[in-house]
Design a protein around this motif. Structure first.
Motif, PDB file in Angstrom:
ATOM      1  N   GLY A   1      11.970  -4.199   3.421  1.00 55.24           N
ATOM      2  CA  GLY A   1      10.985  -5.284   3.423  1.00 55.24           C
ATOM      3  C   GLY A   1       9.671  -4.864   4.061  1.00 55.24           C
ATOM      4  O   GLY A   1       8.583  -5.191   3.562  1.00 55.24           O
ATOM      5  N   LEU A   2       9.746  -4.110   5.163  1.00 61.76           N
ATOM      6  CA  LEU A   2       8.532  -3.666   5.849  1.00 61.76           C
ATOM      7  C   LEU A   2       7.783  -2.590   5.062  1.00 61.76           C
ATOM      8  O   LEU A   2       6.574  -2.404   5.252  1.00 61.76           O
ATOM      9  N   ALA A   3       8.489  -1.894   4.172  1.00 57.91           N
ATOM     10  CA  ALA A   3       7.854  -0.810   3.407  1.00 57.91           C
ATOM     11  C   ALA A   3       7.112  -1.315   2.174  1.00 57.91           C
ATOM     12  O   ALA A   3       6.271  -0.600   1.624  1.00 57.91           O
ATOM     13  N   VAL A   4       7.384  -2.526   1.724  1.00 59.26           N
ATOM     14  CA  VAL A   4       6.825  -3.012   0.457  1.00 59.26           C
ATOM     15  C   VAL A   4       5.303  -3.060   0.491  1.00 59.26           C
ATOM     16  O   VAL A   4       4.629  -2.503  -0.394  1.00 59.26           O
ATOM     17  N   PHE A   5       4.722  -3.708   1.506  1.00 57.66           N
ATOM     18  CA  PHE A   5       3.268  -3.874   1.525  1.00 57.66           C
ATOM     19  C   PHE A   5       2.519  -2.551   1.667  1.00 57.66           C
ATOM     20  O   PHE A   5       1.612  -2.263   0.877  1.00 57.66           O
ATOM     21  N   PRO A   6       2.838  -1.698   2.684  1.00 58.82           N
ATOM     22  CA  PRO A   6       2.106  -0.422   2.779  1.00 58.82           C
ATOM     23  C   PRO A   6       2.274   0.452   1.538  1.00 58.82           C
ATOM     24  O   PRO A   6       1.346   1.151   1.157  1.00 58.82           O
ATOM     25  N   SER A   7       3.449   0.409   0.921  1.00 59.69           N
ATOM     26  CA  SER A   7       3.652   1.186  -0.305  1.00 59.69           C
ATOM     27  C   SER A   7       2.709   0.710  -1.394  1.00 59.69           C
ATOM     28  O   SER A   7       2.042   1.517  -2.061  1.00 59.69           O
TER      29      SER A   7
ATOM     30  N   TYR B   1      -0.094  -0.987  -1.048  1.00 60.14           N
ATOM     31  CA  TYR B   1      -1.500  -0.805  -0.676  1.00 60.14           C
ATOM     32  C   TYR B   1      -1.946   0.648  -0.867  1.00 60.14           C
ATOM     33  O   TYR B   1      -2.944   0.925  -1.537  1.00 60.14           O
ATOM     34  N   PHE B   2      -1.210   1.593  -0.272  1.00 62.43           N
ATOM     35  CA  PHE B   2      -1.636   2.987  -0.309  1.00 62.43           C
ATOM     36  C   PHE B   2      -1.499   3.602  -1.703  1.00 62.43           C
ATOM     37  O   PHE B   2      -2.344   4.407  -2.114  1.00 62.43           O
ATOM     38  N   LEU B   3      -0.472   3.233  -2.433  1.00 59.77           N
ATOM     39  CA  LEU B   3      -0.317   3.797  -3.777  1.00 59.77           C
ATOM     40  C   LEU B   3      -1.318   3.181  -4.749  1.00 59.77           C
ATOM     41  O   LEU B   3      -1.777   3.843  -5.676  1.00 59.77           O
ATOM     42  N   ASN B   4      -1.680   1.931  -4.516  1.00 62.10           N
ATOM     43  CA  ASN B   4      -2.734   1.326  -5.323  1.00 62.10           C
ATOM     44  C   ASN B   4      -4.059   2.037  -5.063  1.00 62.10           C
ATOM     45  O   ASN B   4      -4.876   2.229  -5.971  1.00 62.10           O
ATOM     46  N   LYS B   5      -4.272   2.430  -3.819  1.00 60.52           N
ATOM     47  CA  LYS B   5      -5.478   3.166  -3.459  1.00 60.52           C
ATOM     48  C   LYS B   5      -5.479   4.540  -4.123  1.00 60.52           C
ATOM     49  O   LYS B   5      -6.519   5.022  -4.595  1.00 60.52           O
ATOM     50  N   TRP B   6      -4.336   5.203  -4.163  1.00 53.61           N
ATOM     51  CA  TRP B   6      -4.227   6.497  -4.841  1.00 53.61           C
ATOM     52  C   TRP B   6      -4.503   6.339  -6.329  1.00 53.61           C
ATOM     53  O   TRP B   6      -5.215   7.150  -6.935  1.00 53.61           O
ATOM     54  N   LEU B   7      -3.977   5.294  -6.934  1.00 50.58           N
ATOM     55  CA  LEU B   7      -4.184   5.065  -8.363  1.00 50.58           C
ATOM     56  C   LEU B   7      -5.634   4.742  -8.694  1.00 50.58           C
ATOM     57  O   LEU B   7      -6.072   4.939  -9.832  1.00 50.58           O
TER      58      LEU B   7
END
Length: 813
Positions: A751-757, A759-765
């Motif tokens: 649950g805690l990993a969902v948001f940072p994942s 956010y950061f992967l959207n930034k990479w994309l």
């Protein structure tokens, strides 16, 4: 004392050898990842350190449009001299091409292939001060048509002969060798094997003809102080307004401001970029060096992820050590009874942690040494590793990690009360439990982040590999002309004669050409304005059947054709991007001013990917090769579609046609267009591979940490399990009790990993113009993977605990 500590350390290591090995291996893997990532970063960071004034040497970015991010790292030839006339801030300047030349040259009548040749002005060595080993150190070039050769390349060209005064024939021109220079001792953004001063002639011709429109080469400036770059940027803009805009506006009877607005030049500006920043630029179009930019994303991804792996390893060690401490409670109690102080016990724990970390460092060095040969190929880097150079960093790492992994268990173990541990009640104490569980949750968070990341990165790569590019390049080869110097102005008639003979070959299904290279880097643009909308459109002059060859579709209107005489006079096609930027809803038949001509739109071409999927579609204007004299001379290759059957025989026949027309001194070369375009994916594929490798390491470390912690925790409750079995507890209820907490931490970590994942992967994309949208599927798959793996590990340990011999654990109760 040390001897006793060593005995205790060795006893506990042998007693828990499996967990000891996991600890050491985890720390070694984490440290190895950090070392390798740092080596890669340090290598890229070391570029141009040899240069004594890299902070004062600048290239110039010409930015045409702020909105469209249309920039070139080149400048027309008259700017250099004009800038020197008005600027007190510029010490020296020189033009050079932003890419290396390669091909064939003649040395004493013998042809040899060459690579990494630089075309420049004679003042090249004032900007890039390579040491002159042989020749005039003050003035390496003292005349036209001269060349200097790098010391390591002399033997290849001249064997054992003295090269000074010898001649080299290149593209029909003879150059005299004037000296030998020493290559840079460290990595350099400019590292040619030969430097030719043949740009002197081009610059003189451009100044004499007032040729301000040719943006072919990079202008390098050596400033007196780096702080004056803002002044020079303004001076360049003043030159542009005075020398380029004002004369043309005056000839048309309008103001300079009106002319700039009509032609879309209002946003044009200049930016200076120092040599010291060139290698680690994120945008390739700003880089003016032949070596290009580093894969900055890959560097920071590797660094960030390797640090995460290291932290996971440290967390594992802290967790497992803390649990081991519980099993050493009676040892601690006895030592406290015998007078051991809290400080002494903490020092002993630091000592034990130091030994473990030291062993891990040694193993990590072995891992690095054995991994480097493969990693050099993977990263395309030298990755030089000298242990002696890294002793200070290693010692710092040793101190930091020992302090980190030693402090928590040391504080924990030294805080035990003697009566508590001698009674055996320390295992039921809540001291440190919250911290241990927090670290376990963090491990789940990091593991979930990596799993989600690897799934999304893999989705993006697969999307890029399978995306419809807007054209079909199957079995189409690009055959380079490599024309002799005296034939270059006749490219169009040569192409027409070649095409006539090529189409007669059995196995050739079509042939055509245009002024660009599909999937290549060549590009030319012309700015224009339409009803207040400014467009800097790429120009593609093409043969009439080019779109048919590549199966490029039209959205509306018609294609250019020989049947319409006006198509070779004033008719053009625009792509969807250009139409959108012009704000046209019904474009067919509309006219606009372009390149000092009034042209008419007869068709709209569907957007297609010309350069790669990292950047958006560019506005394009397509015209006939016959529309304007000169566009045909920009062609560098012919596109030929061949039948897959007997492809070798077909290419041999095409080569014979090339030799028959005797148009080149260079070997016959060709490249399949689809493979050329696929090279633009290399960077993304490498990023995926890095992410997948690191993902595997992270999941492995997180899971073996979970395995170790679950094993220790469950083993510490075996007496409790035995008593519960005696009291009638079923195996199912025991398994639920032993595993429930780990499932909770697993779900919490996910649950805690969902948001940072996200956010950061959207930034990479966001670096990709053509990208996937992040959906729920990667998160669902990650959830299933992490839950299943956790259940497998924890259930296996819990199930084993339910099968214990009850009498073994309660025989003294």
């Amino acid at each position: 004392m040390l001897k006793n500590w060593l005995k205790i350390y060795w006893y506990n290591a042998k007693r828990n050898k499996f967990y000891f090995l996991l600890n050491v291996l985890g720390l070694a893997i984490g440290l190895s990842a950090v070392i390798i990532s740092y080596l890669y970063y340090a290598e890229e960071k070391s570029y141009d350190k040899w240069h004594p004034y890299s902070d004062r040497v600048f290239s110039i970015e010409t930015k045409f449009s702020v909105a469209d991010n249309d920039s070139w790292a080149t400048l027309s030839y008259p700017y250099g001299a004009a800038l020197m006339d008005i600027s007190d801030e510029v010490e020296d300047y020189a033009y050079s091409d932003g890419y290396y030349q390669g091909g064939m040259l003649s040395v004493n009548g013998k042809y040899k292939s060459f690579e990494r040749a630089c075309y420049s002005q004679s003042d090249f060595f004032k900007i890039f001060p390579f040491e002159i080993l042989n020749g005039n150190k003050q003035k390496p070039f003292d005349g036209p048509d001269q060349v200097l050769i790098k010391d390591t390349y002399v033997e290849y060209l001249f064997n054992d002969k003295d090269p000074i005064g010898q001649t080299i024939e290149l593209w029909g021109k003879v150059f005299t060798v004037k000296g030998i220079y020493k290559g840079a001792e460290t990595l350099s953004s400019m590292d040619p094997n030969m430097v030719f001063n043949n740009l002197d002639e081009r610059v003189k011709e451009a100044i004499a003809s007032n040729g301000w429109g040719n943006y072919s080469s990079a202008l390098w400036l050596k400033l007196k102080t780096p702080e004056s770059k803002g002044i020079v940027e303004k001076q360049l803009l003043d030159i542009y307004n005075e020398k380029v805009i004002a004369p043309v506006a005056k000839s048309r009877g309008i103001s300079a401001a009106e002319f700039k607005k009509e032609n879309g030049y209002e946003d044009l500006t200049f930016y200076l970029h120092s040599l010291s920043t060139q290698r680690l630029m994120k945008e390739a179009y700003k880089n003016a060096t032949p070596e290009g930019i580093a894969n900055v994303n890959r560097i920071y991804i590797a660094l960030g992820l390797s640090v995460m792996i290291m932290l996971l390893s440290v967390f594992n060690y802290i967790n497992i050590t803390t649990v081991q401490v519980m099993n050493r409670g009676k040892e601690v109690g006895m030592r406290k009874t015998l007078g051991a102080s809290r400080g002494g016990m903490m020092i002993q724990n630091y000592f034990e942690s130091g030994l473990t970390v030291l062993i891990s460092i040694i193993i990590s060095f072995v891992i690095v040494e054995y991994s480097l040969p493969s990693l050099r190929v993977f990263f395309k880097a030298k990755l030089l590793f000298n242990i002696l150079e890294y002793i200070p960093q290693v010692l710092l790492f040793l101190v930091m990690v020992v302090f980190l992994v030693g402090t928590i268990p040391a504080l924990y173990i030294s805080s035990f009360r003697t009566i508590e541990v001698l009674k055996g009640t320390v295992k039921r104490s809540k001291k440190g439990i919250w911290f241990k569980n927090t670290l376990l949750t963090v491990q789940f968070v990091v593991a979930c982040f990596f799993i989600i990341g690897s799934l999304i990165v893999n989705q993006q790569v697969n999307y890029m590999l399978n995306k419809d590019l807007g054209y079909k390049a199957d079995q189409i080869v690009g055959v380079s002309y490599n024309l002799k110097k005296d034939l270059r102005k006749n490219t169009l008639p040569i192409y027409q004669r070649l095409k006539e003979d090529i189409l007669k070959i059995n196995g050739v299904e079509g042939a055509s050409a245009w002024s660009l290279a599909m999937g290549g880097k060549s590009y030319a643009s012309v700015g224009y304005s339409y009803q207040g909308n400014q467009i800097q459109a790429g120009v593609a002059a093409m043969d009439y059947d080019f779109f048919d060859l590549f199966d490029i579709k039209l959205k509306e209107g018609r294609a250019l054709s020989r049947e319409f005489a006006s198509d070779s006079i004033n008719n053009v096609l625009l792509n969807e991007k250009a139409i959108s930027m012009m704000g046209l809803k019904d474009p067919i038949g509309k006219s606009f001013d372009w390149n000092e001509n009034k042209v008419t739109i007869v068709g709209v071409v569907k957007d297609f990917n010309l350069f790669g999927l990292n950047e958006d579609y560019r506005p394009m204007i397509f015209l006939s090769l016959d529309l304007e004299e000169g566009w045909g001379s920009n062609m560098s290759e012919m596109s030929i579609k061949i039948n897959a059957e007997n492809a070798k025989e077909t290419m041999d026949a095409i080569e014979q046609v090339w030799k028959k027309h005797d148009i080149s001194d260079l070997p016959f070369t060709y490249e399949f267009v689809d493979k050329r375009f696929a090279k633009s994916f290399d960077k993304t594929i490498q990023e995926r591979n890095v992410f997948m490798v690191l993902n595997g390491l992270v999941v492995f470390i997180a899971l073996f940490g979970l395995f170790s912690l679950a094993s220790f925790s469950i083993n510490s409750r075996l007496k409790e399990v035995a008593i519960r079995k005696v009291l009638g507890a079923s195996a199912e209820s025991l398994i639920k009790q032993l595993t429930a907490q780990y499932i909770i931490y697993c779900l919490l970590g996910f649950g805690l990993a969902v948001f940072p994942s996200y956010y950061f992967l959207n930034k990479w994309l966001s670096d990709y113009a053509f990208r996937i949208e992040i959906g729920v599927l990667p998160f669902i798959i990650c959830f299933l993977i992490i839950v299943v793996l956790t259940l497998l590990i924890v259930f296996s340990r819990a199930y084993k605990a339910t099968k214990i011999n009850v009498l073994k654990y309660i025989k003294y109760e």
